[in-house]
Design a protein around this motif. Sequence first.
Motif, PDB file in Angstrom:
ATOM      1  N   GLY A  27      76.123  34.255  51.115  1.00 41.95           N
ATOM      2  CA  GLY A  27      76.788  33.070  50.589  1.00 41.95           C
ATOM      3  C   GLY A  27      76.231  31.813  51.205  1.00 41.95           C
ATOM      4  N   PRO A  28      76.330  30.686  50.483  1.00 45.06           N
ATOM      5  CA  PRO A  28      75.866  29.422  51.029  1.00 45.06           C
ATOM      6  C   PRO A  28      76.922  28.845  51.962  1.00 45.06           C
ATOM      7  CG  PRO A  28      76.870  29.035  48.917  1.00 45.06           C
ATOM      8  CD  PRO A  28      76.983  30.512  49.181  1.00 45.06           C
ATOM      9  N   SER A  29      76.539  27.862  52.718  1.00 49.73           N
ATOM     10  CA  SER A  29      77.527  27.165  53.522  1.00 49.73           C
ATOM     11  C   SER A  29      78.333  26.248  52.617  1.00 49.73           C
ATOM     12  CB  SER A  29      76.816  26.325  54.575  1.00 49.73           C
ATOM     13  OG  SER A  29      77.729  25.389  55.096  1.00 49.73           O
ATOM     14  N   CYS A  30      79.664  26.339  52.743  1.00 53.38           N
ATOM     15  CA  CYS A  30      80.506  25.417  51.992  1.00 53.38           C
ATOM     16  C   CYS A  30      81.132  24.465  52.999  1.00 53.38           C
ATOM     17  CB  CYS A  30      81.568  26.196  51.235  1.00 53.38           C
ATOM     18  SG  CYS A  30      82.255  25.282  49.861  1.00 53.38           S
ATOM     19  N   ASP A  31      80.455  24.342  54.131  1.00 51.41           N
ATOM     20  CA  ASP A  31      80.962  23.583  55.258  1.00 51.41           C
ATOM     21  C   ASP A  31      80.557  22.118  55.117  1.00 51.41           C
ATOM     22  OD1 ASP A  31      81.527  22.467  57.678  1.00 51.41           O
ATOM     23  OD2 ASP A  31      79.998  23.605  58.788  1.00 51.41           O
ATOM     24  N   LEU A  32      81.543  21.246  54.925  1.00 49.17           N
ATOM     25  CA  LEU A  32      81.225  19.831  54.720  1.00 49.17           C
ATOM     26  C   LEU A  32      80.543  19.214  55.926  1.00 49.17           C
ATOM     27  CD1 LEU A  32      84.208  18.426  52.645  1.00 49.17           C
ATOM     28  CD2 LEU A  32      81.810  18.619  51.996  1.00 49.17           C
ATOM     29  N   GLY A  33      80.685  19.844  57.086  1.00 51.48           N
ATOM     30  CA  GLY A  33      80.018  19.360  58.297  1.00 51.48           C
ATOM     31  C   GLY A  33      78.503  19.345  58.152  1.00 51.48           C
TER      32      GLY A  33
END
Length: 261
Positions: free
Chosen positions: A57-63
């Motif tokens: 999965g991709p990063s869904c991390d807004l950071g």
Amino acid sequence: MLSSIWVISALLATTMAAPTQTYSSQSAEPLTETEALSSYFEALVSKVQAAKGSGQGPSCDLGSAVLPVASPTALPPPSAGLTLKHVAIGRGTQNYTCGTDGTAAPTAVGAMATLYNASCVAAAYPDVLAMLPRVALQFNLTGTNQATLSPSNLQISGHHFFANLTTPFFNLDTATMNLGTAPSAKNNTVPAPADAPVGQYGVGFGAVPWLKLLTIDGATGNLEEIYRVNTAGGSPPKTCAGMPSAFEVQYSAEYWFFQGS
Ligand SMILES: *[C@@H]1O[C@H](CO)[C@@H](O)[C@H](O)[C@H]1NC(C)=O
Ligand SMILES: *[C@@H]1O[C@H](CO)[C@@H](O)[C@H](O)[C@H]1NC(C)=O
Ligand SMILES: *[C@@H]1O[C@H](CO)[C@@H](O)[C@H](O)[C@H]1NC(C)=O
Ligand SMILES: *[C@@H]1O[C@H](CO)[C@@H](O)[C@H](O)[C@H]1NC(C)=O
Ligand SMILES: *[C@@H]1O[C@H](CO)[C@@H](O)[C@H](O)[C@H]1NC(C)=O
């Protein structure tokens, strides 16, 4: 758990019917916009293949999302200590009025746009995100509550309008997300880059400036700073010659919402 495939299916439309009839009849630069659309879909296809290949999965991390920087002049960066809360694609109109003086410049009287949740795209696929305003500009909304952003399936995350002539307002409270509401005031503005889309179907008067807005009293959800970047269309003609007393110009943009703690 969010998979790459999930993000891609959110970007791909259930129906890919583009307003093709307009390209040949209205466009001064028909290839530019058609090419923009096809490179958008090509990018999506390559993401789908990459995602299938990696099985991860991709990063869904807004950071990990990075606010685009305008060239040649950049906006001031977000204030220290703020964190990114949401990224939306806005699609709507900039509104203008004209008096009887045909040599006068049109007066900006606000805007109205529907916002669509592009947070995961911003985090995982910034190159696709940067194409979205240009692509979204070519597709008219059927109404201000259209649930998804054609030709993607990004979900509605709010509305943008003006509370009064000087107060851009963002309502990010919807049935599924409660991110806050924010009256705001302009802090800084820089011209859109020279290659920004000038208007629908390649015809128009240019992309509206990039903006930094600060929220004002009454904002909720810790919303503090809002950026409008990667603008497409929205600018009026230089003068009121031949223009009606009130008119709208289609536009799209990315909106980045930063929160305090
Ligand atoms: C989209 O809306 C604009 C403004 O109303 C109009 O000029 C244009 O023809 C519309 N495009 C399509 C494909 O309906
Ligand atoms: C802009 O135009 C839309 C569509 O006509 C209208 O609903 C809206 O009230 C206008 N907004 C402003 C600020 O004039
Ligand atoms: C936006 O959409 C993504 C994907 O569904 C989701 O993970 C995220 O929580 C949504 N909300 C915000 C505030 O970005
Ligand atoms: C415009 O609306 C904002 C937010 O509601 C408010 O703070 C401000 O006083 C209003 N200004 C005028 C001139 O009405
Ligand atoms: C913009 O914001 C900065 C820092 O928040 C402030 O120092 C400056 O006065 C603001 N400028 C305007 C025009 O609001």
